[in-house]
Design an enzyme around this catalytic site. Structure first.
Site, short mmCIF file in Angstrom:
data_model
loop_
_atom_site.label_atom_id
_atom_site.label_comp_id
_atom_site.label_asym_id
_atom_site.label_seq_id
_atom_site.Cartn_x
_atom_site.Cartn_y
_atom_site.Cartn_z
N GLY A 15 0.71 -1.26 0.02
CA GLY A 15 -0.11 -0.13 0.01
C GLY A 15 0.96 1.24 0.05
O GLY A 15 0.64 2.27 -0.45
N ASP A 16 2.13 1.27 0.90
CA ASP A 16 2.71 2.28 0.76
C ASP A 16 3.61 2.57 -0.40
O ASP A 16 3.74 3.44 -1.00
CB ASP A 16 3.92 2.25 1.89
#
Length: 167
Positions: free
Chosen positions: A115-116
């Site tokens: 996600g990052d």
């Protein structure tokens, strides 16, 4: 981004954003950590489908993501990027355009940091080109490349994944 340490309350990110007025902000968090920031109009928020369901307290089919992303925009978010894991992602832009992007094929090795990586890919392209479609494409490539490796992906791995994606 992410969770906060024990002992900190759910307004932590909102308090930070209150002090960062007139800056581009991005929020990748869940529940109240995310929703408490919306009044500060973050440039981008990135819930995954499970976090979106948690926020609204219901199951959400992929065909209904746009409706719920629009609700988050009505609450203050400018752009809403929702990740679906192996099913790709969708972006509801501040312009009203809704763009979906499939994920490339690959084997999940480690989803930590995906996600990052997705947020980083989106921002990298958006700050360079201002093109939402290409920003989503690089976001999905970066998130997928990291998920397919035991560690965060490097530039070459991300670009290989990007070649497989058409938006």
């Amino acid at each position: 981004t992410g969770n906060i340490p024990k002992g900190m309350d759910g307004t932590t990110y909102a308090r930070i954003m209150e002090k960062c007025k007139n800056t581009i902000t991005v929020v990748d968090a869940c529940g109240g950590l995310l929703t408490n920031t919306l009044k500060y109009k973050p440039f981008l928020i990135k819930p995954n489908i499970a976090e979106l369901e948690e926020i609204f307290g219901c199951d959400i089919a992929l065909k209904d993501v746009k409706t719920y992303a629009k609700k988050l925009q009505n609450m203050g978010a400018k752009n809403v990027l929702v990740s679906f894991g192996k099913d790709g992602a969708a972006l509801l832009c501040e312009t009203g355009e809704y763009i979906t992007c499939p994920a490339p094929k690959g084997t999940l090795v480690n989803s930590v940091g995906s996600g990052d990586s997705m947020v980083a890919g989106f921002l990298c392209e958006y700050l360079k080109s201002g093109n939402y479609k290409e920003s989503l494409r690089l976001a999905v490539a970066a998130g997928s490349a990291s998920a397919f490796m035991p560690h965060l992906a490097d530039k070459e791995a991300i670009l290989r994944q990007k070649e497989q994606i058409t938006v």
